[in-house]
Design a protein around this motif. Structure first.
Motif, PDB file in Angstrom:
ATOM      1  N   THR A   1      22.788 -80.821 -34.965  1.00 21.14           N
ATOM      2  CA  THR A   1      23.891 -79.790 -34.460  1.00 21.14           C
ATOM      3  C   THR A   1      24.827 -80.567 -33.455  1.00 21.14           C
ATOM      4  OG1 THR A   1      22.346 -79.097 -32.769  1.00 21.14           O
ATOM      5  CG2 THR A   1      22.189 -77.676 -34.765  1.00 21.14           C
ATOM      6  N   GLU A   2      24.542 -81.684 -32.694  1.00 16.60           N
ATOM      7  CA  GLU A   2      25.453 -82.289 -31.915  1.00 16.60           C
ATOM      8  C   GLU A   2      26.498 -82.932 -32.525  1.00 16.60           C
ATOM      9  OE1 GLU A   2      26.596 -84.057 -28.369  1.00 16.60           O
ATOM     10  OE2 GLU A   2      24.680 -82.940 -28.696  1.00 16.60           O
ATOM     11  N   LEU A   3      27.781 -82.630 -32.229  1.00 21.55           N
ATOM     12  CA  LEU A   3      28.915 -83.110 -32.658  1.00 21.55           C
ATOM     13  C   LEU A   3      28.990 -84.706 -33.149  1.00 21.55           C
ATOM     14  CD1 LEU A   3      31.720 -82.476 -33.553  1.00 21.55           C
ATOM     15  CD2 LEU A   3      32.578 -82.600 -31.098  1.00 21.55           C
ATOM     16  N   ASP A   4      28.783 -85.321 -31.932  1.00 26.52           N
ATOM     17  CA  ASP A   4      28.899 -86.902 -32.111  1.00 26.52           C
ATOM     18  C   ASP A   4      28.020 -87.317 -33.064  1.00 26.52           C
ATOM     19  OD1 ASP A   4      31.092 -86.799 -30.150  1.00 26.52           O
ATOM     20  OD2 ASP A   4      29.720 -87.373 -28.630  1.00 26.52           O
ATOM     21  N   VAL A   5      26.816 -86.882 -33.155  1.00 25.38           N
ATOM     22  CA  VAL A   5      25.559 -87.273 -34.002  1.00 25.38           C
ATOM     23  C   VAL A   5      26.555 -87.032 -35.566  1.00 25.38           C
ATOM     24  CG1 VAL A   5      23.225 -87.207 -35.180  1.00 25.38           C
ATOM     25  CG2 VAL A   5      23.806 -87.112 -32.614  1.00 25.38           C
ATOM     26  N   ARG A   6      26.654 -85.909 -35.884  1.00 26.94           N
ATOM     27  CA  ARG A   6      27.207 -85.527 -37.328  1.00 26.94           C
ATOM     28  C   ARG A   6      28.407 -86.190 -37.679  1.00 26.94           C
ATOM     29  NH1 ARG A   6      25.948 -80.873 -39.525  1.00 26.94           N
ATOM     30  NH2 ARG A   6      28.183 -80.514 -40.514  1.00 26.94           N
ATOM     31  N   THR A   7      29.530 -86.710 -36.800  1.00 22.41           N
ATOM     32  CA  THR A   7      30.510 -87.422 -36.711  1.00 22.41           C
ATOM     33  C   THR A   7      30.263 -89.079 -37.270  1.00 22.41           C
ATOM     34  OG1 THR A   7      31.991 -86.167 -35.723  1.00 22.41           O
ATOM     35  CG2 THR A   7      32.801 -88.175 -36.178  1.00 22.41           C
ATOM     36  N   LEU A   8      29.491 -89.412 -36.439  1.00 18.39           N
ATOM     37  CA  LEU A   8      28.798 -90.741 -36.564  1.00 18.39           C
ATOM     38  C   LEU A   8      28.022 -91.062 -38.090  1.00 18.39           C
ATOM     39  CD1 LEU A   8      27.145 -91.654 -33.225  1.00 18.39           C
ATOM     40  CD2 LEU A   8      29.035 -92.887 -34.338  1.00 18.39           C
TER      41      LEU A   8
ATOM     42  N   ASN B   1      36.388 -86.630 -35.071  1.00 22.56           N
ATOM     43  CA  ASN B   1      35.713 -85.216 -34.518  1.00 22.56           C
ATOM     44  C   ASN B   1      34.746 -85.597 -33.678  1.00 22.56           C
ATOM     45  OD1 ASN B   1      35.906 -82.460 -34.029  1.00 22.56           O
ATOM     46  ND2 ASN B   1      34.702 -82.224 -35.849  1.00 22.56           N
ATOM     47  N   PHE B   2      35.031 -86.332 -32.476  1.00 20.04           N
ATOM     48  CA  PHE B   2      34.138 -86.834 -31.594  1.00 20.04           C
ATOM     49  C   PHE B   2      34.512 -85.821 -30.099  1.00 20.04           C
ATOM     50  CE2 PHE B   2      33.717 -90.733 -34.111  1.00 20.04           C
ATOM     51  CZ  PHE B   2      32.570 -90.792 -34.033  1.00 20.04           C
ATOM     52  N   SER B   3      33.376 -85.710 -29.256  1.00 18.22           N
ATOM     53  CA  SER B   3      33.447 -85.122 -28.211  1.00 18.22           C
ATOM     54  C   SER B   3      34.246 -85.793 -27.150  1.00 18.22           C
ATOM     55  CB  SER B   3      32.273 -84.917 -27.489  1.00 18.22           C
ATOM     56  OG  SER B   3      31.507 -86.151 -27.298  1.00 18.22           O
ATOM     57  N   ASP B   4      34.547 -87.168 -27.120  1.00 17.09           N
ATOM     58  CA  ASP B   4      35.429 -87.902 -26.445  1.00 17.09           C
ATOM     59  C   ASP B   4      36.680 -88.250 -27.198  1.00 17.09           C
ATOM     60  OD1 ASP B   4      36.885 -89.871 -24.944  1.00 17.09           O
ATOM     61  OD2 ASP B   4      35.007 -90.815 -24.243  1.00 17.09           O
ATOM     62  N   ASP B   5      37.866 -87.786 -26.770  1.00 15.63           N
ATOM     63  CA  ASP B   5      38.991 -88.049 -27.414  1.00 15.63           C
ATOM     64  C   ASP B   5      39.443 -89.500 -27.490  1.00 15.63           C
ATOM     65  OD1 ASP B   5      39.393 -85.212 -28.037  1.00 15.63           O
ATOM     66  OD2 ASP B   5      40.745 -85.049 -26.069  1.00 15.63           O
ATOM     67  N   ARG B   6      38.879 -90.244 -26.771  1.00 14.09           N
ATOM     68  CA  ARG B   6      39.314 -91.712 -27.039  1.00 14.09           C
ATOM     69  C   ARG B   6      38.629 -92.465 -27.876  1.00 14.09           C
ATOM     70  NH1 ARG B   6      37.755 -92.514 -20.649  1.00 14.09           N
ATOM     71  NH2 ARG B   6      36.042 -91.275 -21.347  1.00 14.09           N
TER      72      ARG B   6
END
Length: 711
Positions: free
Chosen positions: A372-379, A469-474
């Motif tokens: 469910t964690e956004l960064d994990v799903r994107t990675l 689609n990461f939590s950090d825009d950078r």
């Protein structure tokens, strides 16, 4: 010989012992003297037999000499296999009469075309017979050949000799390159079958015991196999793994490792999937019972077919229903920890973490469905997309070669740039390609990869847009994708274009429809994979350079240490349970934590700093992989002492000495530990033990007429 009692005297004796070990130094160059440079096997066996003799007291100079010899051999072998492999692949579609290197008939239905050059056997990993119905599957089988070999190396069984091997990937094709072994087919065969299970050998009790020891460490099941019940045998390996005893050098050799690991439960939609969709060694090793390598094959059809297959079915379902969901929680915690490191999420080694948990990459889609964690799903999506497009690039290169049939360069470069612009260009055609072709390929290769919303026809959002689609825009997901693609394909782009992307994150849109041109692609590189022991040896040499420079040139030393960590991490990518690489990383991290303090002896570590936590993780992983490694236990004891965990440190010291009662460094340091904690009487016994070991080595020196240690 003086009798030493006390800490200072014991330190002198330790120096005397080091002098002895220096005098005992194995001159690897002398051992290799007279061996032909292209006798890859003999060079390799001599070096490996030397390395296997190392113990806790082996001098670093001895270890360095042997590791240098291994690296030199590997560099020679990789250069030769790359040079000839490039020629063999480039000339694949030329008429036989025009080829520089011509194939030779060596038999075998599934091994592909074979070539021999400079004592190296090359085998094409292509599906000429349509047995797998795809070249992708044939390449996977070749990959398992190397992985199976690595698993035997990791067992570290003295007396079992293994070939030198690498995989050569070029222009979408794969070759296995292997050193020629001094064996003669059926004349030297004593274990396994080379006639597709018609006759199965188990002719040498000593060899069978070595195999049994290796199988137990891997948790591989002994099973009856062979198509002819009267000629069948009970083996601990797949039926077609061959064991030979050479009549030339008397050594035991193994080859044909591709089916060493048990398969997962086959899917009816995938032809012969049991030959290449195998379980991870980390999962098999930890599973509650041994599993059969020959499950679902014809080799066990006349024997214990239902039971052997049933156990693998149960294991597969346990992996899918328990291990993958459990790991999704652990993965989120690991990713969260990496947010606070210097390089952030970009440095997270997703594949290694997944393999360490015993989960195959093909379950990334299922894994993502639990996250469910956004960064994990994107990675996970970035990695899946990179792997899908890697395979498409290989297919593009193969098709281009089939069309051209001649060894040219420019047409491949032009075709690749066109394709990469389609992938990463900012245009409607690229969006359509991602939303249709890439989406379909990801869902086929990684079931459950996209949620119902992400995959619905009504959803008009960009699949390519999900990469960012990461939590950090950078965080530049497209750059991460591009970097992974370069690493997996061997494509080399100019430092200019890479630097430009790094310095200007998320700047793909301004680059327009064609972010790349011909000048950006430096080379359609050739990618070589080899065993983790070579990469680890490279790391060891770099670490030794760092040690030598630490006092005089700390900046250069830190650079060598960081390079060493990179090499050790590469070794872990190949084998996440490489306990030596993990221990060495822990050593370097301890050195970094201590820094250049002059009060290192009394220094205590702050347990909650990220560096200390990472070092602890490395040591614990090393001991999980090999709980009885005296050196890792000793190093962890020193680390825990620095963390002021005295009881835990003492336990590790004692376990290290149980594993190797003559670990001189550990005896010395444990004596120091006892002294500092007021137990002088017990410490004296350990210092005396160092003296007794020194006396014994002195007696050996006398017998060998070697110079005695200074007194």
């Amino acid at each position: 010989i003086r009798t030493y009692a006390g800490k200072g005297a014991a330190l002198d004796r330790l120096a005397d012992l080091q002098t002895y070990f220096e005098a005992e130094k194995i001159e690897v160059e002398q051992l290799l003297k007279g061996i032909n440079l292209n006798d890859w096997n003999e060079r390799f066996q001599v070096i490996m037999s030397t390395i296997r003799k190392f113990n806790s007291n082996t001098a670093l100079t001895v270890q360095t000499a042997a590791h240098r010899a291994l690296i030199q051999l590997a560099q020679d072998f990789i250069y030769a296999s790359s040079t000839y492999g490039r020629i063999i692949i480039s000339e694949l579609y030329l008429p036989e009469s025009e080829k520089t290197i011509r194939p030779i008939p060596l038999g075998g239905r599934l091994g592909g075309r074979k070539y021999i050059v400079q004592n190296i056997l090359f085998k094409f990993a292509v599906d000429d017979s349509c047995f797998y119905q795809s070249d992708y599957a044939a390449a996977k089988v070749a990959g398992h050949e190397l992985k199976g070999l690595i698993n035997f190396f990791n067992c570290d069984i003295p007396g079992l000799c293994l070939p030198l091997m690498s995989l050569v990937d070029y222009r979408g094709f794969r070759l296995i390159a292997m050193s020629i072994l001094p064996i003669e087919g059926s004349k030297t065969l004593l274990y396994g079958s080379q006639d597709y299970g018609c006759t199965v050998h188990k002719d040498d009790d000593q060899f069978s015991m070595l195999i049994q020891k290796a199988a137990r460490s891997m948790n591989i099941k002994e099973h009856k196999c062979g198509v002819n019940p009267a000629l069948s045998k009970s083996l601990h390996t797949p039926c077609d793994l061959e064991g030979h005893k050479s009549t030339v050098d008397g050594r035991y050799y193994l080859l044909d490792f591709s089916r060493l690991l048990p398969p997962e439960e086959p899917l009816s939609s995938i032809k012969n999937g049991h030959l290449y969709r195998l379980l991870r060694p980390e999962f098999v090793r930890k599973y509650k019972q041994p599993l059969c390598s020959d499950a679902f094959s014809g080799f066990i059809r006349a024997h214990n077919y239902a039971e052997d297959n049933g156990e693998v079915i149960e294991a597969t379902r346990y992996l899918i229903e328990y291990v993958v969901p459990s790991f999704s929680v652990e993965l989120s915690l690991l990713v969260n920890d990496f947010r606070h490191t210097k390089d952030g999420l970009a440095s997270f080694r997703l594949t290694e973490a997944t393999h360490r948990a015993g989960v195959n990459v093909r379950y990334f889609g299922l894994l993502r469905s639990y996250c469910t964690e956004l960064d994990v799903r994107t990675l996970l999506l970035v990695e899946m997309a990179a792997r899908v497009i890697k395979n498409k690039i290989r297919k593009v290169l193969r098709e281009t070669m089939r069309q051209l049939k001649v060894p040219l360069e420019q047409p491949y470069r032009r075709r690749l740039i066109e394709y990469l612009n389609l992938i990463l260009g900012h245009c409607d055609a690229s969006e359509e390609y991602w939303n249709k072709s890439i989406r379909k390929s990801i869902m086929r290769k990684f079931p459950c990869a996209l949620s119902e919303i992400e995959n619905s026809k009504q959803n008009q959002s960009s699949l390519k847009g999900l990469l960012t689609n990461f939590s950090d825009d950078r965080m530049d997901g497209k750059l991460l994708f591009f970097q992974r693609l370069q690493k997996m394909t061997g494509l080399r782009f100019t430092s200019r274009i890479n630097d430009e992307f790094v310095q200007n994150p998320n700047s793909w849109a301004p680059r327009g429809v064609q972010p790349f041109d011909d000048t950006d692609l430096e080379e359609i590189g050739l990618r070589v994979k080899h065993t983790n022991i070579v990469t680890r040896a490279e790391g060891f040499i770099l670490e030794m350079k760092g040690q030598m420079l630490w006092a005089q040139d700390p900046v250069a030393a830190e650079r060598f240490y960081n390079l060493a960590i990179q090499k050790y991490e590469e070794a872990l990518d190949t084998n996440p349970n490489d306990y030596r690489a993990l221990t060495y990383i822990g050593e370097i991290l301890v050195q970094f934590i201590e820094g250049h303090s002059k009060a290192v002896t009394n220094m205590k570590f702050d347990w909650w700093t990220p560096e200390v936590q990472y070092a602890d993780t490395c040591f614990r992983r090393a001991l999980e992989a090999n709980p009885s490694d005296s050196y890792a236990l000793f190093r962890y004891a020193q680390f825990l002492e620095k963390c002021d965990f005295k009881e835990a440190a003492e336990e590790m010291f004692l376990q290290s000495l149980e594993a190797d009662p003559e670990n001189v460094s550990c005896l010395q340091e444990y004596g120091n530990f006892l002294t500092e904690n007021g137990n002088h009487k017990l410490a004296e016994q350990f210092f005396l033990r160092v003296t007794h070991i020194a006396q014994r080595y002195a007696a050996i020196q006398d017998r060998l007429d070697m110079p005695k240690p200074r007194s």
